[in-house]
Design a protein around this motif. Structure first.
Motif, short mmCIF file in Angstrom:
data_model
loop_
_atom_site.label_atom_id
_atom_site.label_comp_id
_atom_site.label_asym_id
_atom_site.label_seq_id
_atom_site.Cartn_x
_atom_site.Cartn_y
_atom_site.Cartn_z
N ASN A 169 17.05 29.23 42.02
CA ASN A 169 17.92 28.67 40.99
C ASN A 169 17.51 27.26 40.58
O ASN A 169 17.63 26.88 39.41
CB ASN A 169 19.37 28.68 41.49
CG ASN A 169 19.91 30.08 41.68
OD1 ASN A 169 19.16 30.99 42.03
ND2 ASN A 169 21.19 30.28 41.45
N ARG A 170 17.03 26.47 41.56
CA ARG A 170 16.63 25.10 41.23
C ARG A 170 15.54 25.09 40.17
O ARG A 170 15.61 24.33 39.20
CB ARG A 170 16.15 24.38 42.49
CG ARG A 170 15.82 22.91 42.26
CD ARG A 170 15.11 22.31 43.46
NE ARG A 170 13.79 22.90 43.63
CZ ARG A 170 12.71 22.52 42.95
NH1 ARG A 170 12.80 21.56 42.04
NH2 ARG A 170 11.55 23.11 43.16
N THR A 171 14.54 25.96 40.34
CA THR A 171 13.44 26.02 39.37
C THR A 171 13.90 26.61 38.05
O THR A 171 13.52 26.13 36.97
CB THR A 171 12.26 26.83 39.94
OG1 THR A 171 11.80 26.17 41.13
CG2 THR A 171 11.13 26.94 38.93
N LEU A 172 14.72 27.63 38.10
CA LEU A 172 15.21 28.25 36.85
C LEU A 172 15.98 27.24 36.01
O LEU A 172 15.90 27.26 34.77
CB LEU A 172 16.09 29.46 37.17
CG LEU A 172 15.39 30.69 37.73
CD1 LEU A 172 16.41 31.74 38.15
CD2 LEU A 172 14.43 31.29 36.69
N LYS A 173 16.72 26.36 36.65
CA LYS A 173 17.52 25.39 35.90
C LYS A 173 16.64 24.41 35.11
O LYS A 173 17.07 23.84 34.12
CB LYS A 173 18.43 24.61 36.84
CG LYS A 173 19.62 25.41 37.34
CD LYS A 173 20.48 24.59 38.29
CE LYS A 173 21.67 25.42 38.80
NZ LYS A 173 22.49 24.65 39.76
N ILE A 174 15.40 24.25 35.56
CA ILE A 174 14.51 23.30 34.90
C ILE A 174 14.08 23.80 33.53
O ILE A 174 14.01 23.05 32.56
CB ILE A 174 13.28 23.03 35.78
CG1 ILE A 174 13.71 22.33 37.09
CG2 ILE A 174 12.24 22.18 35.04
CD1 ILE A 174 12.60 22.20 38.11
N TYR A 175 13.81 25.12 33.43
CA TYR A 175 13.25 25.60 32.16
C TYR A 175 13.79 26.95 31.70
O TYR A 175 13.37 27.45 30.66
CB TYR A 175 11.71 25.67 32.26
CG TYR A 175 11.15 26.86 33.02
CD1 TYR A 175 10.30 27.77 32.38
CD2 TYR A 175 11.44 27.08 34.36
CE1 TYR A 175 9.76 28.85 33.05
CE2 TYR A 175 10.89 28.15 35.04
CZ TYR A 175 10.06 29.04 34.39
OH TYR A 175 9.51 30.10 35.06
N ARG A 176 14.72 27.54 32.45
CA ARG A 176 15.32 28.82 32.03
C ARG A 176 16.82 28.66 31.95
O ARG A 176 17.58 29.51 32.44
CB ARG A 176 14.95 29.91 33.03
CG ARG A 176 13.47 30.26 33.07
CD ARG A 176 13.05 31.06 31.85
NE ARG A 176 13.75 32.33 31.78
CZ ARG A 176 13.67 33.16 30.76
NH1 ARG A 176 12.96 32.83 29.69
NH2 ARG A 176 14.32 34.29 30.77
N SER A 177 17.27 27.61 31.32
CA SER A 177 18.69 27.29 31.29
C SER A 177 19.15 27.03 29.86
O SER A 177 18.48 26.33 29.10
CB SER A 177 18.98 26.06 32.16
OG SER A 177 20.35 25.75 32.14
N ILE A 178 20.28 27.62 29.51
CA ILE A 178 20.90 27.39 28.21
C ILE A 178 22.39 27.17 28.43
O ILE A 178 23.06 28.00 29.05
CB ILE A 178 20.70 28.58 27.26
CG1 ILE A 178 19.21 28.82 26.99
CG2 ILE A 178 21.42 28.35 25.93
CD1 ILE A 178 18.94 30.06 26.15
N ASN A 179 22.88 26.01 28.00
CA ASN A 179 24.31 25.68 28.12
C ASN A 179 24.80 25.81 29.57
O ASN A 179 25.91 26.29 29.82
CB ASN A 179 25.14 26.57 27.20
CG ASN A 179 24.82 26.36 25.74
OD1 ASN A 179 24.49 25.25 25.33
ND2 ASN A 179 24.89 27.42 24.95
#
Length: 332
Positions: free
Chosen positions: A284-294
């Protein structure tokens, strides 16, 4: 505003060729999870019915106090409840061996198609839970925003899972196919009219690609396995997150509407081998860097099958029939 829009369009048009595969796409994993949020089974071939893959998320643990579904979000130790076989009987077993095998159903076809079948060696009389309540007691339960009617399995099943989770819970199962009613939400696109789903969070299928996992791991110092995301179908051969652009695909002779990007909660933080949350908060930490919307993070695509029967095998070809004009989740 106009200039920024033009720049964005140019960037996307430049990136778009990089998001299209140039090699054939094939299926490299087929997974079912008979008990929601517990261990799964990897298959050589999977058959479809009205609710998705046969045997996928047909049992579910609920709390006794509120009749609400329970998952690894609250009980990470559910990952330590594995699926195994005694002959053709599908059973639940606990990692630490403290509980006897728990009978779930007899499934010879499923057993034939399981990869690396876990066989439990024990006397038939040591298996518990062979007697289901008949007729089954019915219960109204809450699964996210849905209120659905389900069948209780038996007091013996409730006691087994209550000991496994050290909490007062019940095990329920879907009603017979013609009596199970949980319509798939139509809020995110059009697909087969009358589509229903079992106990999956919202859609019958989760599709992911091995390239997307590789991309996430390449950005992290603590890589994870695909099992963290619990997909039904894993595709090989596309570029990272190309699945974001898919609208309709065909696998073997089965058509799928790819409806929306899957919003990820805290469940991928749980290591399925240990039943504990990741100390590094991955992936989740990595996803929040570049796979996150709103504030939401995304990995994989939710899909609905257009055909209520059929079979999919490992290494079946995946054909993209149409793409989305504006994917919900982007690489950039």
């Amino acid at each position: 505003m106009v200039i920024s829009t033009i720049v964005l369009v140019l960037i996307r048009s430049w990136l778009e060729p990089c998001r299209q595969s140039v090699t054939p796409l094939v299926v490299t994993e087929l997974n079912v999870f008979p008990v929601k949020s517990c261990g799964g089974l990897s298959l050589k071939q999977a058959s479809l019915d009205e609710l998705g893959f046969e045997y996928d998320r047909r049992f579910m643990v609920i709390s006794n106090e509120k009749n609400m579904f329970q998952t690894q979000r609250r009980f990470p130790s559910m990952a330590k409840v594995r699926m195994a076989f005694i002959g053709d009987d599908l059973v639940a077993v606990h990692d630490d061996g403290s509980l006897p095998p728990l009978y779930l159903c007899t499934a010879p076809t499923l057993r034939e198609n399981v990869i690396n079948t876990v066989e439990v060696l024990c006397r038939p009389e040591d298996v518990v839970g062979r007697e289901f309540s008949n007729p089954p007691e019915q219960k109204e339960v809450t699964l996210w925003r849905d209120t659905i009617n389900v069948d209780l399995v038996s007091p013996e099943h409730d006691a087994w899972f209550s000991k496994a989770l050290d909490h007062d819970v019940c095990l329920v199962r879907t009603k017979a196919l013609n009596n199970h009613h949980r319509p798939v939400s139509q809020n995110h696109g059009s697909f087969r009219s009358g589509s229903h789903v079992g106990f999956a969070d919202g859609y019958p299928f989760l599709i992911a690609s091995s390239a997307s996992l590789y991309d996430v791991n390449s950005r992290s110092t603590h890589p994870v396995e695909m099992s963290r995301f619990r997909p039904n179908i894993v595709v090989f051969g596309c570029v990272p997150f190309e699945e974001d652009t898919w609208s309709k695909i065909q696998i073997a002779n089965v058509l799928f509407d790819v409806v929306k990007a899957c919003t990820r909660c805290t469940l991928p933080l749980v290591d399925p081998t240990t039943g504990k949350r990741d100390a590094y908060h991955e992936p989740n930490r990595t996803l929040k860097i570049y796979r996150s919307i709103n504030g939401d993070t995304f990995f994989g695509q939710n899909a609905v099958h257009c055909d209520v029967s059929g079979n999919i095998q490992l290494y079946d070809r995946v054909t993209v029939l149409s793409t989305k004009d504006e994917p919900q989740a982007h690489l950039y």
